[in-house]
Scaffold this motif. Sequence first.
Motif, short mmCIF file in Angstrom:
data_model
loop_
_atom_site.label_atom_id
_atom_site.label_comp_id
_atom_site.label_asym_id
_atom_site.label_seq_id
_atom_site.Cartn_x
_atom_site.Cartn_y
_atom_site.Cartn_z
N SER A 172 -30.08 4.80 23.38
CA SER A 172 -29.24 5.56 22.44
C SER A 172 -27.81 5.02 22.41
CB SER A 172 -29.23 7.05 22.82
OG SER A 172 -30.53 7.59 22.76
N ILE A 173 -27.23 4.80 23.59
CA ILE A 173 -25.83 4.34 23.60
C ILE A 173 -25.70 2.87 23.20
CG2 ILE A 173 -25.17 6.03 25.35
CD1 ILE A 173 -25.18 3.77 27.42
N SER A 174 -26.82 2.14 23.23
CA SER A 174 -26.76 0.72 22.86
C SER A 174 -27.02 0.48 21.38
CB SER A 174 -27.76 -0.09 23.69
OG SER A 174 -29.09 0.30 23.41
N ILE A 175 -27.43 1.52 20.64
CA ILE A 175 -27.80 1.36 19.23
C ILE A 175 -26.68 0.75 18.38
CG2 ILE A 175 -28.30 2.65 17.11
CD1 ILE A 175 -30.21 4.37 18.74
N PRO A 176 -25.42 1.22 18.48
CA PRO A 176 -24.36 0.62 17.65
C PRO A 176 -24.23 -0.89 17.86
CG PRO A 176 -23.59 2.67 18.61
CD PRO A 176 -24.90 2.37 19.26
N GLY A 177 -24.26 -1.33 19.12
CA GLY A 177 -24.17 -2.76 19.38
C GLY A 177 -25.43 -3.50 18.97
N LEU A 178 -26.59 -2.84 19.11
CA LEU A 178 -27.85 -3.48 18.74
C LEU A 178 -27.94 -3.75 17.24
CD1 LEU A 178 -30.48 -1.67 21.01
CD2 LEU A 178 -29.55 -3.97 21.26
N ILE A 220 -8.56 -7.21 15.95
CA ILE A 220 -9.18 -6.25 16.86
C ILE A 220 -10.70 -6.40 16.82
CG2 ILE A 220 -9.51 -3.80 17.37
CD1 ILE A 220 -6.75 -3.28 16.15
N THR A 221 -11.24 -6.56 15.61
CA THR A 221 -12.68 -6.75 15.45
C THR A 221 -13.16 -7.99 16.19
OG1 THR A 221 -12.52 -5.74 13.26
CG2 THR A 221 -14.54 -6.94 13.77
N ALA A 222 -12.35 -9.06 16.16
CA ALA A 222 -12.72 -10.31 16.81
C ALA A 222 -12.99 -10.12 18.29
CB ALA A 222 -11.62 -11.34 16.61
N ILE A 223 -12.36 -9.13 18.89
CA ILE A 223 -12.55 -8.85 20.32
C ILE A 223 -13.63 -7.78 20.51
CG2 ILE A 223 -11.45 -7.97 22.41
CD1 ILE A 223 -8.80 -9.09 21.33
N LEU A 224 -13.58 -6.74 19.68
CA LEU A 224 -14.49 -5.60 19.87
C LEU A 224 -15.95 -5.97 19.60
CD1 LEU A 224 -12.57 -2.54 18.40
CD2 LEU A 224 -12.90 -3.18 20.79
N VAL A 225 -16.22 -6.82 18.61
CA VAL A 225 -17.60 -7.17 18.26
C VAL A 225 -18.31 -7.88 19.41
CG1 VAL A 225 -19.02 -8.64 16.78
CG2 VAL A 225 -17.33 -7.12 15.77
N PRO A 226 -17.73 -8.95 20.00
CA PRO A 226 -18.41 -9.58 21.15
C PRO A 226 -18.59 -8.63 22.33
CG PRO A 226 -16.70 -11.02 20.28
CD PRO A 226 -16.52 -9.69 19.62
N VAL A 227 -17.57 -7.77 22.57
CA VAL A 227 -17.68 -6.82 23.69
C VAL A 227 -18.81 -5.84 23.43
CG1 VAL A 227 -16.53 -4.91 24.86
CG2 VAL A 227 -15.27 -7.02 24.40
N ALA A 228 -18.89 -5.33 22.19
CA ALA A 228 -19.96 -4.37 21.85
C ALA A 228 -21.33 -5.02 21.96
CB ALA A 228 -19.73 -3.84 20.43
N MET A 229 -21.43 -6.26 21.50
CA MET A 229 -22.73 -6.96 21.57
C MET A 229 -23.14 -7.21 23.01
SD MET A 229 -22.42 -9.66 18.37
CE MET A 229 -24.14 -10.18 18.44
N TRP A 230 -22.17 -7.57 23.86
CA TRP A 230 -22.50 -7.84 25.26
C TRP A 230 -22.90 -6.57 25.99
CZ3 TRP A 230 -24.23 -11.27 28.39
CH2 TRP A 230 -24.15 -11.07 29.77
#
Length: 532
Positions: free
Chosen positions: A346-352, A411-421
């Motif tokens: 559930s908590i991984s869905i946004p990054g997935l 900000i997105t450039a940093i947040l997207v890789p962090v969220a994916m990882w």
Amino acid sequence: MPKGSATPWSYFLIRLLFKFVLKIFYGTIVVEGTENIPEKGKPCIVCANHSNSLTDALLLVASIPWKRRNMLRLTAKSTQFGKKTFTSWLIESAGTVPLQRRKDFEDGRVDNTEVLLKLMEALDMGDAVCLFPEGMSRYHPSLAPLKTGVARIVSDVLTRHRDDPNFEMSVLTCSITYMHRQHFRSDVLVTFHPPMKFTPKNNPELLAPTDYNNIRALTARIHQQISSGTLDAPSWRLIRIAKLAARMYAPIGTQMSLGDYVRIVRTFLQAFKLAEASLTSSGTDGEDEGRAEDSEILKLGIDLQGYQDQLVRCGIKDDRVRKPLPRQTIVYRIIIRLAWSVFLFSISIPGLLLWVPVFITTFIAVRTFKRTGPVWDTYDEIAQYKLVYGFVSGLCVWLGSMLLTLPIAPITAILVPVAMWMSLRWLEDAISAFRAFTALSRLLLVGDARLEEMRKTRADLHARVLHLAVNTLGLPDAPEKHFAEVGGRQKGRVRGRWANSAKYFSVRRRRKRDWNETLRLYDKVDYPGDEY
């Protein structure tokens, strides 16, 4: 003294990018023996086994510390060059040298004279040259017979410097062991062996004109050293039963490094391989002590295979048979594992959601590629396809995310890789929990009578495996205690219960209790082409 070629910017960029990509694709990459790598300016040929196409070369580039070598001059089949593809650009930009293979030309005629001259000139400058002496990449459990090209280059380079008796060059052998080479988040061991050093003064037998037997003898030495650090078997069946024997000897939870695990599997593998070869070559006559022992080892292998087949049919792991659990405990753990898995999913869905384009792209690319040929000729390139298509599609996701959020793109450039990882890390734990849930559920479906029979079978097999390990192979008699005490700060290993629990939830990587584990909802114990 030569300092070696300067590192081109493209090589530096490729090394940086694919070191990052490899660390995402493979759960743990353990590199051993970096102290054996000759320093900058010392001519060196790096030789490794070749089972994973371009991924092998990228792994070597990423594994050799830049402080030890400026760059690793790569070689690749000539058919990879001159194409309008990302892979072709990647190979050419890294300063890779094209080698022609007879199988790639209809008339079988090839001329690598100019290429070999370039490689020898690179060695004269003190470079490190990478060669795969098998001459081809293939999905197979054993090393292919090595070509004599490396030994002939050593002979030619020494002959070019015969007037300088102290000129020294090295052959650095490397063993690459993939737990499951094409599977996402599996593990890799890279082992650099002590280099073989050659000088005109100490190796006159390699100076032209040389006896070809000396070339073959050096090739055999290279083969033996590479083989000694990886799983080399005539069939997947032997690797399968050797892994089961290793899990029985050092059960899940034993605090050992990936290197220790591979060496234990290889020790059992050698025993099964030698016993099978001995009985096959010596016929059926004779009752000497050696043949009796080989027969016992061979019988153990057959029984282990049968037991592993039972585990696969039941959908459970050996560890579930080893440690009997009351049914109420099983039910309790089923509830906990399922709840934990659902929470993590559930908590991984946004990054997935960011991973979806990557997964779809690689799935389609790999499925299409698999149709182009048989298992042995295509499965060695699956990891390469996943790496390249995954990297390109992941880069598109990152760039697309920034374009869609231009006002806050930095900000997105940093947040997207962090969220994916982070979503990937949670996904690993979620799948592990769900795999445990399914195994426990299947355990409830196995009848008490059958489970008791399997426990008796396992008890007998464990006693025989331990006897083989301790009395024949010379392994420690208390592996869980031994491996918890030996070794220092090694990657892929922790000390103590608290450290083990903390590492399990590490942001950097997941601490695995089973090195054979992959990112799958089932346990990966069989191989493509097996009849299971």
